[in-house]
Design an enzyme around this catalytic site. Structure first.
Site, PDB file in Angstrom:
ATOM      1  N   CYS A 180       0.835  -1.198   0.000  1.00  0.00           N
ATOM      2  CA  CYS A 180       0.000   0.000   0.000  1.00  0.00           C
ATOM      3  C   CYS A 180       0.870   1.249   0.000  1.00  0.00           C
ATOM      4  O   CYS A 180       1.654   1.472   0.916  1.00  0.00           O
ATOM      5  CB  CYS A 180      -0.925   0.040   1.210  1.00  0.00           C
ATOM      6  SG  CYS A 180      -1.993   1.492   1.159  1.00  0.00           S
ATOM      7  N   ASN A 187      -0.526  -3.760  -7.154  1.00  0.00           N
ATOM      8  CA  ASN A 187      -1.122  -2.686  -6.381  1.00  0.00           C
ATOM      9  C   ASN A 187      -0.902  -1.395  -7.183  1.00  0.00           C
ATOM     10  O   ASN A 187      -0.414  -1.444  -8.312  1.00  0.00           O
ATOM     11  CB  ASN A 187      -0.484  -2.603  -4.983  1.00  0.00           C
ATOM     12  CG  ASN A 187      -1.471  -2.045  -3.961  1.00  0.00           C
ATOM     13  OD1 ASN A 187      -2.169  -1.076  -4.233  1.00  0.00           O
ATOM     14  ND2 ASN A 187      -1.529  -2.663  -2.787  1.00  0.00           N
ATOM     15  N   GLY A 226      -6.503   2.002 -12.606  1.00  0.00           N
ATOM     16  CA  GLY A 226      -7.372   2.208 -13.765  1.00  0.00           C
ATOM     17  C   GLY A 226      -6.669   1.865 -15.063  1.00  0.00           C
ATOM     18  O   GLY A 226      -5.495   1.475 -15.089  1.00  0.00           O
ATOM     19  N   GLY A 263      -5.037  -4.650 -12.528  1.00  0.00           N
ATOM     20  CA  GLY A 263      -4.483  -3.352 -12.914  1.00  0.00           C
ATOM     21  C   GLY A 263      -5.129  -2.895 -14.209  1.00  0.00           C
ATOM     22  O   GLY A 263      -4.699  -3.284 -15.278  1.00  0.00           O
ATOM     23  N   THR A 280     -10.705  -0.573 -10.040  1.00  0.00           N
ATOM     24  CA  THR A 280     -11.317   0.709 -10.356  1.00  0.00           C
ATOM     25  C   THR A 280     -12.504   0.572 -11.313  1.00  0.00           C
ATOM     26  O   THR A 280     -13.445   1.366 -11.244  1.00  0.00           O
ATOM     27  CB  THR A 280     -10.232   1.633 -10.958  1.00  0.00           C
ATOM     28  OG1 THR A 280      -9.125   1.659 -10.048  1.00  0.00           O
ATOM     29  CG2 THR A 280     -10.735   3.036 -11.151  1.00  0.00           C
TER      30      THR A 280
HETATM   31  C1  LIG Z   1      -9.822   3.698  -3.960  1.00  0.00           C
HETATM   32  C2  LIG Z   1      -8.896   2.527  -3.910  1.00  0.00           C
HETATM   33  C3  LIG Z   1      -8.616   1.920  -2.692  1.00  0.00           C
HETATM   34  C4  LIG Z   1      -7.745   0.837  -2.639  1.00  0.00           C
HETATM   35  N1  LIG Z   1      -7.515   0.219  -1.439  1.00  0.00           N
HETATM   36  C5  LIG Z   1      -6.723  -0.888  -1.390  1.00  0.00           C
HETATM   37  C6  LIG Z   1      -6.530  -1.612  -0.193  1.00  0.00           C
HETATM   38  O1  LIG Z   1      -7.090  -1.296   0.846  1.00  0.00           O
HETATM   39  N2  LIG Z   1      -5.699  -2.697  -0.206  1.00  0.00           N
HETATM   40  C7  LIG Z   1      -5.077  -3.104  -1.355  1.00  0.00           C
HETATM   41  O2  LIG Z   1      -4.341  -4.080  -1.329  1.00  0.00           O
HETATM   42  N3  LIG Z   1      -5.253  -2.451  -2.518  1.00  0.00           N
HETATM   43  C8  LIG Z   1      -6.061  -1.362  -2.563  1.00  0.00           C
HETATM   44  N4  LIG Z   1      -6.248  -0.710  -3.760  1.00  0.00           N
HETATM   45  C9  LIG Z   1      -5.559  -1.205  -4.959  1.00  0.00           C
HETATM   46  C10 LIG Z   1      -6.456  -2.119  -5.774  1.00  0.00           C
HETATM   47  O3  LIG Z   1      -6.834  -3.238  -5.022  1.00  0.00           O
HETATM   48  C11 LIG Z   1      -5.728  -2.569  -7.046  1.00  0.00           C
HETATM   49  O4  LIG Z   1      -4.536  -3.230  -6.693  1.00  0.00           O
HETATM   50  C12 LIG Z   1      -5.363  -1.404  -7.947  1.00  0.00           C
HETATM   51  O5  LIG Z   1      -6.374  -0.436  -7.902  1.00  0.00           O
HETATM   52  C13 LIG Z   1      -5.098  -1.819  -9.394  1.00  0.00           C
HETATM   53  O6  LIG Z   1      -6.219  -2.368  -9.994  1.00  0.00           O
HETATM   54  P1  LIG Z   1      -7.281  -1.503 -10.875  1.00  0.00           P
HETATM   55  O7  LIG Z   1      -6.496  -0.718 -11.857  1.00  0.00           O
HETATM   56  O8  LIG Z   1      -8.200  -2.513 -11.492  1.00  0.00           O
HETATM   57  O9  LIG Z   1      -7.993  -0.622  -9.897  1.00  0.00           O
HETATM   58  C14 LIG Z   1      -7.124   0.364  -3.819  1.00  0.00           C
HETATM   59  C15 LIG Z   1      -7.424   0.986  -5.033  1.00  0.00           C
HETATM   60  C16 LIG Z   1      -8.289   2.054  -5.098  1.00  0.00           C
HETATM   61  C17 LIG Z   1      -8.558   2.683  -6.422  1.00  0.00           C
END
Ligand SMILES: Cc1cc2nc3c(=O)[nH]c(=O)nc-3n(C[C@H](O)[C@H](O)[C@H](O)COP(=O)(O)O)c2cc1C
Ligand SMILES: Cc1cc2nc3c(=O)[nH]c(=O)nc-3n(C[C@H](O)[C@H](O)[C@H](O)COP(=O)(O)OP(=O)(O)OC[C@H]3O[C@@H](n4cnc5c(N)ncnc54)[C@H](O)[C@@H]3O)c2cc1C
Ligand SMILES: Cc1cc2nc3c(=O)[nH]c(=O)nc-3n(C[C@H](O)[C@H](O)[C@H](O)COP(=O)(O)OP(=O)(O)OC[C@H]3O[C@@H](n4cnc5c(N)ncnc54)[C@H](O)[C@@H]3O)c2cc1C
Ligand SMILES: Cc1cc2nc3c(=O)[nH]c(=O)nc-3n(C[C@H](O)[C@H](O)[C@H](O)COP(=O)(O)O)c2cc1C
Ligand code: FES
Ligand code: FES
Lengths: 257, 300, 300, 257
Positions: free
Chosen positions: C129, C191, C216, C242, C265
């Site tokens: 994180c 992440n 995103g 991702g 996202t």
């Molecule tokens: C608003 C938000 C909050 C997130 N909170 C966490 C979290 O608490 N723990 C975690 O491991 N990843 C967290 N992430 C990361 C997502 O789980 C993911 O790894 C990342 O957004 C990439 O995927 P995506 O592009 O499909 O969103 C968060 C992402 C977003 C956008």
């Protein structure tokens, strides 16, 4: 040739089925000269996933009416947006780009072999041939009749020979199998071609085997369209060449086919 | 209004330059804009010897960006000096060469040759190209290698030396400090992020090299972060780039700590973008009551 | 058609999960889709103790993506167990908790507590994180720290352990191999990428924390590359994420080596996206003549 | 409340100058109930830089005609695209979202204080008050008369008091300075407010000082709009609360102002 970055206005639009559109663009000032084989780079700025410009061939340049015609097949988001352009819309273009088909000699017998939307650059070359007093022989191939929607434009300019894979129009099969080519092997002096890669390679092979001069217009994916990114290269006898500036038109004997 | 900036001894009439590999040799833009208005322009990545680059396909469009895998196609420094350099002398702006190598020796030989060119006032030492197998990025992701190549080049190159950093690292500020320690006059960043595109229908990678370098609007948040981190860490000037698509983007980089910017992929989409960026920066300074662009550098 | 996959001992009815922090506790989606159709869902990042998270603003929209700086706001594991866990038992799918800490001890205490929860069949150990000062990403960017926390958690957690990797590193495959060596049953990635947004008009960062995590569509090329690199490097299953915005994106991840995927996202933009992705994967396998989704894993 | 993801069709469009548009959306089936203070999340999918949905308040829900009204001010790319919607366009929305203004008691004197486009959620609450037999007192402020284009809608529903910063309409100054509020301090039982942050804080302060119950509708930036991302928080006496689910309407005494 000098390049221009212009905002052109859609002044004509003709749709056939939901896959093809012919768009006429004009400008307050005289459009720059463009030659057969050249293309333009269209900025599609109202689609979320079209980051780069889209290259589209010059289908025709009507100097009298000051209209540039583009013939577009919908394959993805960018061409879908072009299909949706309406008369009055303003579209930014970089033009003219690329080299051109070389000029035929009076008396030559010329075959213009186009496949699918690759027929686009053939019309304008045909028109120039006709102006020179040479009859253009268009050999046009497609999957089906519904993929050859502008055929009337070609008939007005020269002789038209058609193949379709499903036999819905003309002879059944690939362009290269058309009797005009197969029977005319010995008469044809020059072939220009544009279409899917395997088709152009087949045409190139046919031309080589029969000692016919052959120029192909390639459609490699492009990032810039004017020679600055080096993304669009094709291997040639002299190494990598840019399709956007050294081409899109190549003599097939220089290509690594 | 003063727009002049100084990048480690290199005087620019304004902070707008172009990114190497996205501006050809500049000439391609001459129909569309006045090159002399730029603070400078970076020409194609150059190597000691001729390179054919990678096979086609070399490009994939991605959401708000693109991947490239050009692989430093160029005809080598001798060809550059003989055929291209003479034409570039006509421009009244800084023409900077982006220098690449696979070994320290290659970098040194190349930079020695470039040192002699009167009309090339500076070089950008690219230790961050992700698109070549040997060398390239491997220099930029390892502080020891980065130090070694910078040191060696510093010994033979006596004009302003800008080192271009790779974003594909855990700690870019550390690399920046390392090259600063070895005598770099400025750093530029970011080069492309290593990425990949897959053609699901064909079940194969889109690029001939499988992976390639991501650039364009998509990378701007990462680039801004790195510029901000590096600007805090080093004393030499920082040149920022990555996803600049308009004047506001460029101003964001300057506020984050960049003394100058480079416009890259944006040149493909709008070949006149650099001029718009330049005018936009001037307009911004005016609107916000700054009479020197240097006053907004690193305001964040 | 077999869509079942096994993620290091965790059986999923299909490869579609959700990404932690983008799916709340699942319940928020129940009006719009049938949660039981998912292979599993990841609930919010959970810590041992209550956390208020970072100050507003926590979000910035970017080209084809967004930055967030939530900072693991949650009420702590006791609250989770007492108030939320009972409600989650109704779902006939894998509910996985994303476990976070600032110290190894915190991670261990949290994972011990989670180990006792019958209806939580697995955890995702988040060592990546970027939005918390202490701990968080620092564990994920240093192989030694990654090893230490994985080893410690492995001792107390006896069900499938998925470790979530940070993309903000020079060599993600190295970190993956390290956690594999310490007993991780699977790895998930990526992440968020550390990024930044600047408000040029206000001349200040957009986020209260200055930097935040980029997610995103924009990050997809980087995520695909990392999944491909990691899948080649480790023997345990890889969970890819991702920038998945549609079924094709998910298939790209699977072809690059992911045995399952997480939608993040994309849930904000289309809360029913997971179901579309699931149906799209099934349709793809059918069209391409695969009767088992496992047959397309890592085809590239 | 149950959430719906619906494709709604634009059935009405009213533009004033180039900054404001009122859009009416309908659906083949009956629209879900929505309450004053609630909002919808609009998917703007034809703009390159609108990755996330856009939150817009319910301006009115005409149950008889089955029309949802949204009042939009153009501030960026997303709202610009909404301005360009045409009758017949189909737009995806997630709705209804958020809590609502609490219901007033019969006999209360209620002031509805809106600033700029923050007037949007006021109309619907006013309509509900009127249905209850309570006269809504709208206190509407804006920079200039041209920023208060739907004032006639409000006049049909209740009493309207106007301030503009440039004195082009009503009293000159900020809403909070309007004589209706300043002279009516002791009579007003309830204030609901929406507008720019500084304005709402001023209204909240005024209410606190005068012991008036006050609810404010916040407009924090949102990523999801339905409580799953935790991006939209505001500090409250009970810690961070989500504006999209715990709000957008908060009793100002619970806010950390
Ligand atoms: C608003 C938000 C909050 C997130 N909170 C966490 C979290 O608490 N723990 C975690 O491991 N990843 C967290 N992430 C990361 C997502 O789980 C993911 O790894 C990342 O957004 C990439 O995927 P995506 O592009 O499909 O969103 C968060 C992402 C977003 C956008
Ligand atoms: C010099 C040149 C001239 C062209 N002339 C015409 C023309 O006159 N009329 C016309 O309709 N099209 C022409 N094309 C092809 C046209 O540029 C592409 O179809 C268009 O860029 C696709 O954009 P899109 O956003 O619709 O599709 P995308 O979503 O980008 O892609 C959809 C599919 O099309 C493929 N594709 C994308 N770009 C190309 C390309 N350059 N060549 C082949 N396939 C591609 C993609 O790989 C993908 O499978 C020409 C291309 C070049 C290089
Ligand atoms: C619950 C809620 C109800 C709303 N109701 C309405 C309404 O009824 N009518 C209306 O016109 N607008 C309303 N808004 C504001 C509206 O959501 C934003 O104006 C819109 O999202 C901006 O999108 P854009 O793409 O046009 O601008 P962008 O390009 O995203 O941004 C342009 C400028 O507006 C600012 N901005 C972006 N989002 C917001 C926001 N949420 N609040 C304030 N400023 C913002 C940006 O910081 C930037 O300065 C509401 C917002 C919320 C949270
Ligand atoms: C097609 C292409 C070729 C590039 N070639 C080079 C190069 O030769 N040397 C170099 O240092 N960077 C090269 N780059 C990287 C850019 O100079 C720049 O660092 C990067 O693209 C980020 O900026 P942008 O997002 O504005 O494009 C290239 C980028 C692209 C897109
Ligand atoms: S497309 Fe850029 S060089 Fe050809
Ligand atoms: S906007 Fe996502 S929780 Fe409020």
């Amino acid at each position: 040739m000098k390049k221009f970055l212009l905002d052109l206005k859609v002044v004509e639009k003709q749709c056939w089925n939901d896959k093809y559109v012919l768009l006429g663009f004009s400008h307050d000032e005289k459009l720059p000269s463009m030659f057969p084989g050249q293309f333009v780079e269209v900025r599609v700025d109202n689609a979320p996933n079209t980051f780069l410009r889209r290259p589209i061939s010059v289908y025709n340049l009507d100097v009298e009416k000051n209209i540039l015609w583009l013939y577009v097949q919908v394959v993805g988001e960018g061409t879908r947006k072009m299909y949706e352009y309406e008369v009055g819309d303003v579209v930014n273009m970089l033009l003219p780009l690329g080299n051109q088909f070389s000029v035929a000699q009076t008396g030559e017998k010329v075959a213009l072999v186009g496949g699918g939307v690759g027929v686009a650059p053939m019309l304008y070359y045909g028109i120039k041939l006709k102006e020179q007093g040479i009859i253009p022989h268009f050999v046009l191939g497609a999957r089906s009749a519904k993929d050859l929607v502008t055929i009337e434009d070609f008939k007005k300019v020269g002789e038209v020979y058609v193949t379709t894979e499903d036999a819905s129009l003309g002879e059944k099969g690939y362009v290269i199998d058309h009797s005009f080519l197969q029977n005319g092997k010995n008469d044809i002096d020059r072939i220009v071609t544009c279409g899917p890669d395997p088709m152009m390679r087949a045409v190139g092979k046919f031309a080589k085997e029969n000692g016919i001069l052959c120029e192909a217009s390639l459609e490699n994916h492009m990032a810039c369209g004017f020679g600055v990114c080096l993304c669009c290269v094709t291997p040639t006898t002299e190494g990598h060449k840019c399709v956007c500036t050294d081409g899109p038109v190549f003599n097939v004997k220089d290509l690594d086919w | 209004m003063n727009l002049k900036v100084n990048i480690g001894g290199l005087e620019l009439k304004n902070p707008v330059m172009t990114a190497s590999g996205t501006f050809g040799y500049g000439e391609e833009f001459a129909d569309l804009m006045d090159l002399n208005r730029l603070g400078g322009f970076l020409v194609k990545g150059t190597t000691l010897k001729h390179r054919e680059g990678n096979s086609y396909p070399r490009m994939a469009e991605t959401p708000s960006g693109m991947l490239n895998a050009v692989g430093l196609q160029n005809k080598g420094v001798d060809y550059f000096i003989k055929e291209i350099y003479p034409r570039l002398q006509q421009y009244d702006t800084n023409v900077i060469v982006n220098a690449n190598g696979s070994t320290v020796e290659e970098y040194v030989a190349l930079c020695e040759a470039l040192n002699d060119l009167e009309h090339i006032p500076a070089i950008e030492l690219n230790i961050s190209c992700p698109n070549v197998k040997a060398g390239g990025m491997s220099f930029g992701v390892d502080p020891k290698m980065a130090a070694k190549v910078t040191k060696a080049v510093r010994e033979v190159y006596h004009k302003p030396l800008m080192v271009k950093l790779s974003p594909n690292v855990t700690d870019i500020a550390e690399i920046a400090k390392t090259v600063e320690g070895e005598g770099a006059d400025s750093v530029s960043l970011i080069n492309t992020l290593l990425g990949m595109a897959v053609d699901a229908e064909k079940r194969q990678p889109v690029l001939s090299t499988i992976t390639g370098g991501l650039s364009g609007a998509a990378v701007k948040p990462v680039a801004l972060r790195m510029v901000w981190q590096v600007a805090k860490a080093v004393k030499i000037p920082v040149v920022g780039m990555g996803g600049i698509m308009n004047a506001q983007d460029a101003i964001e980089f300057i506020l984050a700590g960049a003394t100058a910017v480079q416009v890259g992929t944006g040149n493909f989409i709008d070949p006149t973008l650099t001029i718009k960026v330049l005018e936009g920066i001037e307009d911004y300074c005016q609107r916000h009551g700054f009479d020197d662009v240097n006053d907004i550098v690193g305001l964040i």
